[in-house]
Design a protein around this motif. Structure first.
Motif, PDB file in Angstrom:
ATOM      1  N   ARG A 166      38.712  81.124  43.963  1.00  0.00           N
ATOM      2  CA  ARG A 166      39.110  82.465  43.271  1.00  0.00           C
ATOM      3  C   ARG A 166      38.913  83.767  43.891  1.00  0.00           C
ATOM      4  NH1 ARG A 166      36.859  83.232  38.281  1.00  0.00           N
ATOM      5  NH2 ARG A 166      35.251  81.626  38.034  1.00  0.00           N
ATOM      6  N   ILE A 167      39.930  84.216  43.335  1.00  0.00           N
ATOM      7  CA  ILE A 167      39.854  85.413  43.000  1.00  0.00           C
ATOM      8  C   ILE A 167      39.371  86.629  42.100  1.00  0.00           C
ATOM      9  CG2 ILE A 167      40.478  88.135  43.975  1.00  0.00           C
ATOM     10  CD1 ILE A 167      42.374  86.741  45.619  1.00  0.00           C
ATOM     11  N   THR A 168      38.345  87.083  41.805  1.00  0.00           N
ATOM     12  CA  THR A 168      37.673  88.093  40.634  1.00  0.00           C
ATOM     13  C   THR A 168      37.466  89.231  40.626  1.00  0.00           C
ATOM     14  OG1 THR A 168      35.347  88.136  41.796  1.00  0.00           O
ATOM     15  CG2 THR A 168      35.793  86.040  40.817  1.00  0.00           C
ATOM     16  N   ARG A 169      37.121  90.097  39.520  1.00  0.00           N
ATOM     17  CA  ARG A 169      38.051  91.534  39.887  1.00  0.00           C
ATOM     18  C   ARG A 169      36.940  92.336  40.536  1.00  0.00           C
ATOM     19  NH1 ARG A 169      36.886  94.712  33.762  1.00  0.00           N
ATOM     20  NH2 ARG A 169      38.538  93.384  33.857  1.00  0.00           N
ATOM     21  N   ASN A 170      35.588  91.853  40.982  1.00  0.00           N
ATOM     22  CA  ASN A 170      35.246  92.281  41.968  1.00  0.00           C
ATOM     23  C   ASN A 170      34.691  91.836  43.066  1.00  0.00           C
ATOM     24  OD1 ASN A 170      34.779  94.211  40.319  1.00  0.00           O
ATOM     25  ND2 ASN A 170      33.310  93.204  39.062  1.00  0.00           N
ATOM     26  N   GLY A 171      35.373  90.774  43.233  1.00  0.00           N
ATOM     27  CA  GLY A 171      35.079  89.903  44.324  1.00  0.00           C
ATOM     28  C   GLY A 171      35.879  88.631  44.555  1.00  0.00           C
ATOM     29  N   VAL A 172      34.578  87.186  44.727  1.00  0.00           N
ATOM     30  CA  VAL A 172      35.572  85.753  44.487  1.00  0.00           C
ATOM     31  C   VAL A 172      34.412  85.097  44.408  1.00  0.00           C
ATOM     32  CG1 VAL A 172      36.745  86.468  46.946  1.00  0.00           C
ATOM     33  CG2 VAL A 172      34.438  85.147  47.146  1.00  0.00           C
ATOM     34  N   ALA A 173      34.951  83.807  44.162  1.00  0.00           N
ATOM     35  CA  ALA A 173      33.847  82.799  43.155  1.00  0.00           C
ATOM     36  C   ALA A 173      34.728  81.413  43.588  1.00  0.00           C
ATOM     37  CB  ALA A 173      34.558  82.807  41.348  1.00  0.00           C
ATOM     38  N   ILE A 214      21.864  82.801  46.752  1.00  0.00           N
ATOM     39  CA  ILE A 214      23.303  83.410  46.173  1.00  0.00           C
ATOM     40  C   ILE A 214      23.364  84.876  46.339  1.00  0.00           C
ATOM     41  CG2 ILE A 214      24.738  83.310  44.782  1.00  0.00           C
ATOM     42  CD1 ILE A 214      24.513  79.644  45.730  1.00  0.00           C
ATOM     43  N   GLU A 215      21.542  84.747  45.194  1.00  0.00           N
ATOM     44  CA  GLU A 215      21.293  86.196  45.253  1.00  0.00           C
ATOM     45  C   GLU A 215      20.937  87.068  45.990  1.00  0.00           C
ATOM     46  OE1 GLU A 215      18.037  85.487  41.780  1.00  0.00           O
ATOM     47  OE2 GLU A 215      19.410  84.695  40.452  1.00  0.00           O
ATOM     48  N   ALA A 216      20.983  86.279  46.967  1.00  0.00           N
ATOM     49  CA  ALA A 216      20.464  87.417  48.340  1.00  0.00           C
ATOM     50  C   ALA A 216      21.454  88.278  48.965  1.00  0.00           C
ATOM     51  CB  ALA A 216      19.948  86.810  48.951  1.00  0.00           C
ATOM     52  N   HIS A 217      22.834  87.480  48.806  1.00  0.00           N
ATOM     53  CA  HIS A 217      24.475  87.532  49.006  1.00  0.00           C
ATOM     54  C   HIS A 217      24.800  88.916  47.736  1.00  0.00           C
ATOM     55  CE1 HIS A 217      22.960  84.026  51.813  1.00  0.00           C
ATOM     56  NE2 HIS A 217      24.827  84.808  52.296  1.00  0.00           N
ATOM     57  N   GLY A 218      23.727  89.326  46.689  1.00  0.00           N
ATOM     58  CA  GLY A 218      24.446  90.232  45.920  1.00  0.00           C
ATOM     59  C   GLY A 218      25.486  89.612  44.945  1.00  0.00           C
ATOM     60  N   GLY A 219      25.362  88.100  44.936  1.00  0.00           N
ATOM     61  CA  GLY A 219      25.908  87.441  44.534  1.00  0.00           C
ATOM     62  C   GLY A 219      25.109  86.699  42.770  1.00  0.00           C
ATOM     63  N   GLN A 232      29.291  72.487  36.005  1.00  0.00           N
ATOM     64  CA  GLN A 232      30.546  73.024  36.299  1.00  0.00           C
ATOM     65  C   GLN A 232      29.392  73.974  37.073  1.00  0.00           C
ATOM     66  OE1 GLN A 232      33.970  74.978  35.446  1.00  0.00           O
ATOM     67  NE2 GLN A 232      33.713  76.680  35.879  1.00  0.00           N
ATOM     68  N   PHE A 233      28.982  74.344  37.951  1.00  0.00           N
ATOM     69  CA  PHE A 233      28.381  75.492  38.699  1.00  0.00           C
ATOM     70  C   PHE A 233      29.712  76.794  39.480  1.00  0.00           C
ATOM     71  CE2 PHE A 233      25.091  72.613  39.520  1.00  0.00           C
ATOM     72  CZ  PHE A 233      23.580  73.267  39.025  1.00  0.00           C
ATOM     73  N   THR A 234      29.811  77.366  39.254  1.00  0.00           N
ATOM     74  CA  THR A 234      30.459  78.795  39.451  1.00  0.00           C
ATOM     75  C   THR A 234      28.962  79.866  40.003  1.00  0.00           C
ATOM     76  OG1 THR A 234      31.274  78.830  37.353  1.00  0.00           O
ATOM     77  CG2 THR A 234      31.595  80.729  38.683  1.00  0.00           C
ATOM     78  N   LEU A 235      29.640  79.590  41.589  1.00  0.00           N
ATOM     79  CA  LEU A 235      28.630  81.165  42.169  1.00  0.00           C
ATOM     80  C   LEU A 235      29.931  82.066  42.218  1.00  0.00           C
ATOM     81  CD1 LEU A 235      27.946  78.474  43.243  1.00  0.00           C
ATOM     82  CD2 LEU A 235      27.819  78.923  45.388  1.00  0.00           C
ATOM     83  N   GLU A 236      29.907  83.645  42.438  1.00  0.00           N
ATOM     84  CA  GLU A 236      30.418  84.616  42.238  1.00  0.00           C
ATOM     85  C   GLU A 236      29.759  85.418  43.432  1.00  0.00           C
ATOM     86  OE1 GLU A 236      31.488  85.989  38.634  1.00  0.00           O
ATOM     87  OE2 GLU A 236      30.139  84.929  37.644  1.00  0.00           O
TER      88      GLU A 236
END
Length: 252
Positions: A166-173, A214-219, A232-236
């Protein structure tokens, strides 16, 4: 002797980062050095096992059992070292623009046979209007493989795994939702701690490595879990600044 009153000099962020990188490099080199003799030991254990393949006496049977035990421990140590090396390299990325739908689809395809065998229904809810994000495809897929593998292992008697982008305010999740055994509060709190594992023989580096990637991607990665109900895992991931500006301009 150090005077207790002597102030300890504070290190800058750059100094701390350099110290961490030096320590990580040293640990990685040590792991490589351990792997080489370990491989030799395991290979020689396999050769010895061939010599005792048909034991004739109780003494030979005891010897074979000990050889097999040493071989199993060598394999376990090799797996641990491989996990550690992946963990130590997780922050090194080869970034390019990519699509999150494609990344998770490839991983789900990889586990398709295992999902069917375990009686797990995999449901895909992909937003096909997702903007591109900055990713290292190989590193991100390694993180996703770990998360999907954990989800399937949490549902040994079957269940349902939902993958939703899905699309979020600052990117994708990306949401990965399973109906498995879930986690208690203690496990949920420590799940990202290095070397913490509830699995027999587990290295405890899978989830910490996934988070580091994931954090190295800035997520960022978040988790919600309830015992016997699922997880539930959520990756942003953030949208690259230039793409975000282009999208905002198109909306005006």
């Amino acid at each position: 002797m150090i005077d207790d009153e002597t102030p300890i000099p504070e290190l800058s962020v750059d100094q701390l980062r350099a110290s961490y990188q030096e320590l990580a490099a040293l640990a990685g080199s040590l792991a490589h050095e351990i792997k080489n003799p370990l491989s030799v030991i395991r290979m020689n254990m396999e050769l010895l096992a061939e010599d005792f393949a048909t034991p004739q006496t109780p003494k030979e049977r005891r010897a074979l059992a000990k050889i097999e035990m040493v071989s199993r421990q060598c394999t376990r140590l090799e797996n641990l070292l491989n996990d550690f090396l992946r963990f130590s390299r997780a922050g090194r990325l080869d970034i390019r623009l990519g699509n999150l739908n494609e990344q998770i689809a490839r991983v789900l395809d990889l586990f398709d046979a295992q999902s069917r065998e375990n009686g797990v229904e995999v449901i895909r809810y992909f937003d096909h209007d997702l903007p591109s994000v900055s990713i290292d495809p190989e590193a991100l897929q390694a993180a996703l493989v770990n998360l999907v593998k954990n989800a399937l292992e949490a549902m040994p008697a079957g269940g349902q795994l939902v993958a939703r982008t899905r699309i979020t305010r600052n990117g994708v999740a990306l949401d990965l939702i399973d109906t498995g055994c879930g986690m208690d509060e203690k496990t949920a709190v420590r799940m990202f701690d290095a070397f913490y594992s509830t699995k027999s023989g587990g290295s405890g580096l899978g989830l910490p490595t996934a988070r580091k990637i994931i954090e190295a991607h800035g997520g960022r990665i978040g988790v919600q879990s309830e015992l016997n109900r699922g997880t539930q895992f959520t990756l942003e991931f953030p949208t690259p600044a230039r793409l975000a500006d282009q999208q905002d301009g198109a909306k005006e």
